[in-house]
Design an enzyme around this catalytic site. Structure first.
Site, PDB file in Angstrom:
ATOM      1  N   ASP A 308       0.828  -1.201   0.000  1.00  0.00           N
ATOM      2  CA  ASP A 308       0.000   0.000   0.000  1.00  0.00           C
ATOM      3  C   ASP A 308       0.870   1.262   0.000  1.00  0.00           C
ATOM      4  O   ASP A 308       1.652   1.481   0.927  1.00  0.00           O
ATOM      5  CB  ASP A 308      -0.884  -0.068   1.262  1.00  0.00           C
ATOM      6  CG  ASP A 308      -1.994   0.950   1.256  1.00  0.00           C
ATOM      7  OD1 ASP A 308      -2.001   1.821   0.372  1.00  0.00           O
ATOM      8  OD2 ASP A 308      -2.849   0.871   2.149  1.00  0.00           O
ATOM      9  N   ASP A 369     -10.618   3.722  -1.314  1.00  0.00           N
ATOM     10  CA  ASP A 369     -11.199   2.704  -0.444  1.00  0.00           C
ATOM     11  C   ASP A 369     -12.729   2.706  -0.522  1.00  0.00           C
ATOM     12  O   ASP A 369     -13.363   3.707  -0.189  1.00  0.00           O
ATOM     13  CB  ASP A 369     -10.797   2.961   1.012  1.00  0.00           C
ATOM     14  CG  ASP A 369      -9.292   2.903   1.217  1.00  0.00           C
ATOM     15  OD1 ASP A 369      -8.552   2.899   0.212  1.00  0.00           O
ATOM     16  OD2 ASP A 369      -8.857   2.866   2.371  1.00  0.00           O
TER      17      ASP A 369
HETATM   18  C1  GLA Z   1      -5.367   2.232   2.807  1.00  0.00           C
HETATM   19  C2  GLA Z   1      -5.843   1.115   1.894  1.00  0.00           C
HETATM   20  C3  GLA Z   1      -6.865   0.269   2.642  1.00  0.00           C
HETATM   21  C4  GLA Z   1      -6.243  -0.295   3.909  1.00  0.00           C
HETATM   22  C5  GLA Z   1      -5.698   0.839   4.768  1.00  0.00           C
HETATM   23  C6  GLA Z   1      -4.887   0.326   5.929  1.00  0.00           C
HETATM   24  O1  GLA Z   1      -6.372   3.163   3.083  1.00  0.00           O
HETATM   25  O2  GLA Z   1      -6.393   1.631   0.716  1.00  0.00           O
HETATM   26  O3  GLA Z   1      -7.323  -0.788   1.812  1.00  0.00           O
HETATM   27  O4  GLA Z   1      -5.234  -1.200   3.564  1.00  0.00           O
HETATM   28  O5  GLA Z   1      -4.860   1.711   4.027  1.00  0.00           O
HETATM   29  O6  GLA Z   1      -4.320   1.351   6.655  1.00  0.00           O
END
Ligand code: GLA
Length: 551
Positions: A308, A369
């Site tokens: 990520d 997200d």
């Molecule tokens: C980001 C990602 C999420 C998750 C969070 C964890 O927002 O897009 O899918 O993994 O970080 O902190």
């Protein structure tokens, strides 16, 4: 550079996380809204202000382990002090102080603005009854668990902690490999199916919880339906020791044993990290330790890595650098000697669909997200953000992000549409609900073999929109056996009457049709008409009759 271990993108994600928009331009309105809100809660007027209770230093600590702060190695703290006119304060992170202003004090709350470069937020700090911790929400409402828990700390102790923290060098740009195309790793011939801890447990994920999920994947039949990847998202990381080895935190006493537990149930095990020094939730990332981490992941026996972007976005920028950054881990995973699905999480930025595969990726996110903000909007967003369908196929998929299924966020019709859209997009389907306590309805939607077969079709061609009339969209996806999946989506707020002529759509005159969700053969038909409720979907599988195709 950003606060909360988040980049520019993450600052906006933070807004989404709380489902609110406290942008700079909306200050006046939000301010008045806050006053109304504070008054409504009964602590606005007359304000028995006790600002003195907030004055001092507050160290942000992980909720699950308040005694071991700063999992990512970088302390974060709120500093409040009284002034002759009221209050002043800063938020301190990574050797920077960010301004806090516009304080409103109430009996046990402090409402204020935080300015991080161009980003401005309202925040609410609420004092716990024992007065030695505060919960801090971002935005003008207290919704759910506060994103920050902060513990009172003596100023001298805080100074010592900041002095010892290895901030600035963490943010250094490190050498990146020259761009090359990594050979395929032979994995993810169809879109990966599985479960990920983030949507349900967030940072609270633990060894015990993961074991119960592994058991539930088996007992609910999800594993047998194809959901085999069980991934621990952010929140498992602890600290790096002097040799650079990354250790899990106290919630994961024996990672190797946990991996064995999961493998023994016929499942694959996934972990999460970031190319940045700090992950999105403030835990330690793989920056500068890519090879070492990849080797350890392989030694633990992991089968999947979600990587990520997070704080790396503060250091590296532009397609070229970001591609090389992901390639660096892609190479490290290849060199680890273990077959590991590589899941790129960088929110559809930098044209990732065009280089994700070359960097060694087996899937890459096409957007933000889904779990943040308004759920239907998040799902509907993927109608228009489908990555580049041409860049996806066996071995590397456009990832529409984790499912909202079973989280109580969508109504049953919307859940059916969500499943259908992800299947048509040939997206990985990664669940995030509490599968230990799932309704029959959710289970039925998640395990429908005929719908999953559309997602998992071995031809691996991503579906695309064929037409759009008002709120009604028709999507088609060619399948390996020569048939076609055809989805009719009603994105509108009202029900829609629709009639399709297959000939007009260029699909043939007479087609053998099956309604997949209804599990019902429609026989040979030349047209199809139906009424679709708001946010609903019909999914058909169509096969041209011999000699009739295209006629
Ligand atoms: C980001 C990602 C999420 C998750 C969070 C964890 O927002 O897009 O899918 O993994 O970080 O902190």
């Amino acid at each position: 550079m950003s606060v909360f271990a988040r980049s520019g993108r993450h600052a906006s994600s933070l807004r989404r996380r709380t489902g609110r928009h406290a942008g700079a331009g909306s200050g006046r309105i939000v301010f008045r809204g806050l006053l109304v809100f504070a008054t409504a809660l009964g602590f606005g007027s007359p304000a028995p202000a006790s600002p003195v209770r907030f004055a001092g230093s507050w160290l942000v600590v992980p909720r699950y382990d308040p005694d071991h702060p700063s999992p990512g190695g970088i302390p974060r703290a709120f500093l409040f002090r009284r002034t002759t006119h009221g209050f002043a304060g800063t938020f301190r992170w990574n050797a920077s102080d960010y301004r806090l202003s516009s304080f409103i004090t109430t009996r046990d709350r402090l409402i204020f603005r935080a300015t991080f470069g161009a980003q401005r937020y309202w925040m609410i700090a609420k004092l716990a009854p024992h007065r030695d911790t505060i919960d801090v929400w971002v935005g003008k409402k207290e919704e759910g668990v506060a994103p920050f828990l902060a513990r009172r700390i003596a100023p001298a102790a805080l100074e010592k902690m900041f002095a010892a923290a290895p901030h600035p060098e963490l943010m250094e740009k490190l050498p990146l490999p020259p761009i090359r195309e990594l050979p395929p790793n032979g994995l993810a011939k169809t879109p990966p199916l599985g479960w990920n801890s983030w949507n349900l447990f967030r940072e609270g994920v633990s060894d015990g919880a993961v074991r119960t999920i592994a058991d539930a994947l088996v007992s609910t039949g999800l594993r047998d339906a194809g959901y085999i990847y069980l991934t621990i998202d952010d929140g498992w990381q602890g600290y790096r020791d002097a040799s650079g080895e990354l250790h899990p935190n106290a919630k994961f006493p024996d990672m190797r044993a946990l991996v064995e537990y999961v493998h023994a149930r016929g499942l694959k095990f996934g972990l999460y990290s970031s190319p940045g020094p700090v992950t999105c939730a403030g835990f330690i990332g793989s920056h500068g330790h890519e090879q070492q981490d990849a080797q350890m992941f392989a030694a633990w026996g992991i089968d999947f890595l979600k990587y990520d972007l997070c704080s790396a976005n503060d250091i590296y920028s532009g397609r070229d650098e970001v591609q090389r950054l992901y390639q660096k881990m892609g190479e490290a995973l290849r060199m680890s000697g273990r077959a590991i699905v590589f899941s790129l999480c960088e929110y559809g930025l930098d044209d990732v669909s065009h280089w994700g595969k070359a960097a060694g990726g087996n899937m890459w996110r096409t957007g933000d997200d889904t779990v943040e903000g308004d759920p239907w909007t998040a799902v509907a967003d993927r109608f228009d953000k489908d990555g580049s369908p041409d860049g996806a196929g066996p071995g590397g998929w456009n990832d529409a992000d984790m499912m909202l299924m079973g989280l109580g966020k969508l109504n049953p019709r919307e859940e059916q549409t969500h499943m259908t859209l992800w299947a048509m997009l040939a997206s990985p389907i990664i669940l995030g609900n509490d599968i230990r306590h799932m309704s029959q309805q959710t289970r039925r939607l998640l395990t429908d073999s005929e719908v999953l077969a559309i997602d998992q079709d071995p031809l691996g061609v991503q579906g695309q929109r064929l037409s759009k009339k008002g709120a009604v969209e028709i999507w088609t996806k060619p399948l390996a056996d020569g048939s076609i999946a055809l989805a009719i989506f009603n994105r509108g707020a009202a029900r829609a009457r629709t009639r399709l002529s297959f000939k007009e759509l260029g699909l043939g005159t007479s087609l053998e049709a099956r309604d997949l969700w209804a599990h019902h053969n429609l026989g040979q038909i030349a047209s199809f008409q139906t009424v679709i409720p708001s946010h609903g979907t019909v999914l058909l599988r169509l096969r041209a009759l011999l000699g009739a195709k295209g006629s």
